[in-house]
Design a protein around this motif. Structure first.
Motif, short mmCIF file in Angstrom:
data_model
loop_
_atom_site.label_atom_id
_atom_site.label_comp_id
_atom_site.label_asym_id
_atom_site.label_seq_id
_atom_site.Cartn_x
_atom_site.Cartn_y
_atom_site.Cartn_z
N PRO A 258 -5.59 6.65 2.12
CA PRO A 258 -6.34 6.89 3.37
C PRO A 258 -7.49 5.91 3.59
O PRO A 258 -7.67 5.39 4.69
N ILE B 97 0.85 -1.21 0.00
CA ILE B 97 0.00 0.00 0.00
C ILE B 97 0.88 1.25 0.00
O ILE B 97 0.67 2.19 -0.77
N PHE C 176 -6.25 -6.61 1.74
CA PHE C 176 -6.11 -5.79 2.95
C PHE C 176 -7.19 -6.10 3.99
O PHE C 176 -7.01 -5.88 5.17
N SER D 185 -3.06 13.34 -11.51
CA SER D 185 -2.58 12.29 -10.61
C SER D 185 -1.25 11.76 -11.09
O SER D 185 -1.00 11.71 -12.30
N ARG E 161 3.29 5.91 -7.53
CA ARG E 161 3.59 4.48 -7.71
C ARG E 161 4.12 4.15 -9.10
O ARG E 161 4.56 3.04 -9.34
C1 LIG Z 1 -2.56 -0.22 -3.19
C2 LIG Z 1 -2.91 0.69 -4.31
C3 LIG Z 1 -3.43 0.15 -5.49
C4 LIG Z 1 -3.78 1.00 -6.54
N1 LIG Z 1 -4.36 0.47 -7.66
C5 LIG Z 1 -4.77 1.29 -8.66
C6 LIG Z 1 -5.45 0.77 -9.79
O1 LIG Z 1 -5.72 -0.42 -9.91
N2 LIG Z 1 -5.83 1.65 -10.77
C7 LIG Z 1 -5.58 3.00 -10.66
O2 LIG Z 1 -5.93 3.77 -11.55
N3 LIG Z 1 -4.95 3.51 -9.59
C8 LIG Z 1 -4.55 2.70 -8.59
N4 LIG Z 1 -3.93 3.23 -7.49
C9 LIG Z 1 -3.72 4.69 -7.40
C10 LIG Z 1 -4.92 5.39 -6.77
O3 LIG Z 1 -6.07 5.30 -7.58
C11 LIG Z 1 -4.65 6.89 -6.54
O4 LIG Z 1 -4.29 7.49 -7.75
C12 LIG Z 1 -3.58 7.13 -5.48
O5 LIG Z 1 -3.61 6.17 -4.47
C13 LIG Z 1 -3.77 8.51 -4.87
O6 LIG Z 1 -2.77 8.81 -3.96
P1 LIG Z 1 -2.91 8.62 -2.37
O7 LIG Z 1 -2.79 7.15 -2.13
O8 LIG Z 1 -1.78 9.40 -1.82
O9 LIG Z 1 -4.27 9.14 -1.97
C14 LIG Z 1 -3.57 2.40 -6.43
C15 LIG Z 1 -3.05 2.93 -5.24
C16 LIG Z 1 -2.73 2.09 -4.19
C17 LIG Z 1 -2.19 2.70 -2.92
#
Ligand SMILES: Cc1cc2nc3c(=O)[nH]c(=O)nc-3n(C[C@H](O)[C@H](O)[C@H](O)COP(=O)(O)O)c2cc1C
Length: 428
Positions: free
Chosen positions: A357, A49, A107, A299, A304
Motif C-alpha cells: 500500500p 511490486i 519506484f 508474515s 513473495r
Molecule cells: C517490492 C517489495 C519488496 C520487499 N522487500 C522486502 C525486504 O527487503 N525485506 C523484508 O523483510 N520484506 C520485504 N518485503 C515484504 C514486506 O516487508 C511485507 O512483509 C509485505 O509487503 C507485506 O504484505 P503487503 O505487501 O500485502 O502489505 C517486500 C515487499 C515488497 C512488495
C-alpha cells in the motif's frame, strides 16, 4: 427548477492547489492508489511490486483471509476515539508500521527518504530494508525524530555482523527486524517473464516501457543509479549495483541466520528490541518468546517467498494463544483497509504492518502519495471503530473476539444440532 437552483447544484471545482488536494479528489482507497501506481510505472516494475512466489496462492490468501471475518458491532457510546498505541516500548499514532521493502528508489527517485518523511508526519515507525537504495544514515538525516527500525539480513560472519550492528546503532535505529523467511529467494515468475532485473538493464523492451512512462523514466535517469549502499562495507566482490543477478546472489543464503543459535547470538549482541519477521508457526513464536525476543511479525513476506503458506491472519489466533502475552505481535500481508487492521487487532495482534500500500502511494506521488495512503487508513480505522462501538485500541483488543466472527464459525452456529427425524410417511 430556477436558474439560481441550478447554479447552487453546480459545484465547479477549481484546479487542485497541491498534490495532496489532487489525491484527495481522486483517490478514495488503496485500490485507487494502486491503479495510479500501475499507470505511472513501467509494467515490469509495477509487477515486481505486485508479484508473489510461484502460483501466488499465499499472495491471494493474504487478501481473502480478511474477507472470512465479519464484524458484530455493539451499540454504546464512543468517546474520544484514539488510535494511538505503544509498540516496542515507544509511541505510534496508530497501530500500523511501514514494513521494509528493498529497491524502493526504483519506484520513485525520492525512495526511502520520502517514505521516512511520510512515516514521521503520520507518527508511525518505519522499518528500513537492509537492501534499501538509500543509506541508513541518509534516511536518518531525512527524518530525524522518526522511530526507525532496521531490517537486518544477518551474516554468518560475526565480525561483519557486529560492524553492521554498530553502524545501525550509530545511525539511530532502535530495533532490528530479522528475516526468518528468506533462506532462498521466492520464485517470482512474473519477474522472469517480464525480464525484470534490478537494477533494470537496458533492453529494447526497457526503452519502449520508458517511453510509455516518461515521468518515471525521467526521474529514474536524472537520479543516482540504483544501488544497495547499506551493503557497501560487507560485499567483498565490489559494486553489486552493476550485477543483474544481485538479488539471487544476496539471497542465496549467506545472509540468513542458519538456526536458532544465530538468533540467540543476536539477542546477546543487540541491546534494543528484536522482531523476528516471517514467523507463522506457533511453536517458533513460543521459542522466540522464550529466548527474550521482543516481538514477531507474523508474515509470509507478502506472498513473495514460500507459496501455499498460511495467511498470517489465519494463524494469528493460535500464535496469540501460544505466546500468551509474552511478546508483541505485528501482522502483515494483504492489509489494504483500516478495517483489516481492526480485524487483526480484534484477533489479538498488537499492530499491523503494510508493504505494497505505501509503495503504491510512493510510486503514484512520492511522499504525498504515502501520506495520502496513511490518511486513508487512519480515516478507515476511525470510521470502523466508531461503527463497531469501541473508542480505544485497548478496548478493541479486550473485546475483540466478541466483535468479530469467522464465516465457518457463523455457519457452524446456524447448523441444526441434531439430524431431524424423517417425516412419518418416509419412516415406513
Ligand atoms: C517490492 C517489495 C519488496 C520487499 N522487500 C522486502 C525486504 O527487503 N525485506 C523484508 O523483510 N520484506 C520485504 N518485503 C515484504 C514486506 O516487508 C511485507 O512483509 C509485505 O509487503 C507485506 O504484505 P503487503 O505487501 O500485502 O502489505 C517486500 C515487499 C515488497 C512488495
Amino acid at each position: 427548477m430556477k436558474i439560481k437552483d441550478i447554479k447552487a447544484l453546480a459545484s465547479l471545482q477549481g484546479p487542485a492547489r497541491s498534490t495532496a488536494e489532487r489525491l484527495s479528489r481522486k483517490c478514495y482507497s488503496v485500490e485507487d492508489m494502486r491503479k495510479l501506481a500501475a499507470k505511472r510505472l513501467p509494467k515490469s516494475i509495477f509487477e515486481y511490486i505486485e508479484g508473489g512466489g510461484e502460483d501466488e496462492v499465499s499472495l491471494r490468501r493474504n487478501r481473502s483471509s480478511f474477507d472470512d471475518w465479519s464484524f458484530l458491532p455493539k451499540w454504546g457510546s464512543v468517546d474520544n476515539l484514539d488510535l494511538s498505541i505503544t509498540i516496542l516500548g515507544g509511541p505510534s499514532a496508530m497501530p500500523v508500521t511501514l514494513s521494509p521493502t528493498g529497491g524502493t528508489r526504483l519506484f520513485h527517485p525520492e525512495g526511502e527518504s520520502a517514505v521516512a518523511r511520510a512515516a514521521l508526519t503520520a507518527g508511525i515507525p518505519y522499518g528500513l530494508a537492509h537492501l534499501s537504495t538509500t543509506t541508513m544514515e541518509a534516511v536518518s538525516a531525512a527524518a530525524p525524530g522518526l522511530r526507525r527500525w532496521f531490517n537486518l539480513e544477518p551474516t554468518s560472519d560475526k565480525g561483519l555482523l557486529q560492524a553492521v550492528l554498530d553502524r545501525v546503532s550509530n545511525a539511530g535505529y532502535e530495533a532490528l527486524l530479522v528475516n526468518v523467511d528468506c533462506r532462498a529467494i521466492g520464485h517470482r515468475e512474473r519477474d522472469y517473464r517480464n525480464g525484470f532485473t534490478a537494477p533494470p538493464s537496458i533492453k529494447p523492451k526497457t526503452v519502449v516501457e520508458g517511453m510509455l512512462h516518461p515521468a518515471w523514466a525521467l526521474g529514474f535517469l536524472a537520479n543516482d543509479a540504483i544501488a544497495f549502499p547499506n551493503l557497501d562495507a560487507d560485499i567483498p566482490e565490489g559494486p553489486l549495483a552493476s550485477s543483474p543477478d544481485m538479488w539471487r546472489t544476496l539471497l542465496a543464503g549467506s545472509y540468513e541466520p542458519t538456526d536458532w543459535d544465530d538468533i540467540r547470538d543476536l539477542r546477546e549482541r543487540w541491546n534494543g528490541p528484536i522482531v523476528l519477521k516471517g514467523v507463522v508457526n506457533a511453536n517458533d513464536a513460543a521459542l522466540a518468546a522464550s529466548m527474550g525476543i521482543d516481538a514477531i511479525q507474523v508474515s509470509n513476506h507478502g506472498g513473495r517467498q514460500l507459496d501455499h503458506m498460511a495467511a498470517p491472519l489465519d494463524v494469528l489466533p493460535e500464535i496469540v494463544a501460544k505466546t500468551a502475552g509474552r511478546m508483541e505481535i505485528i501482522v502483515d500481508g494483504g492489509i489494504r483497509r483500516g478495517s483489516d487492521v481492526v480485524k487483526a487487532l480484534a484477533l489479538g495482534a498488537d499492530a499491523c504492518s503494510i508493504g505494497r500500500p505505501y509503495l503504491y502511494g510512493l510510486a503514484a506521488s512520492g511522499q504525498a502519495g504515502v501520506e495520502h495512503v496513511l490518511k486513508m487508513i487512519t480515516a478507515e480505522m476511525t470510521r470502523t471503530m466508531m461503527l463497531l462501538g469501541v473508542s480505544t485500541i485497548e478496548e478493541l483488543r479486550a473485546e475483540g473476539r466478541d466483535l468479530i466472527r469467522h464465516r465457518n464459525e457463523a455457519f457452524a452456529r446456524n447448523q441444526p444440532t441434531r439430524i431431524p427425524e424423517a417425516p412419518l410417511a418416509l419412516q415406513k
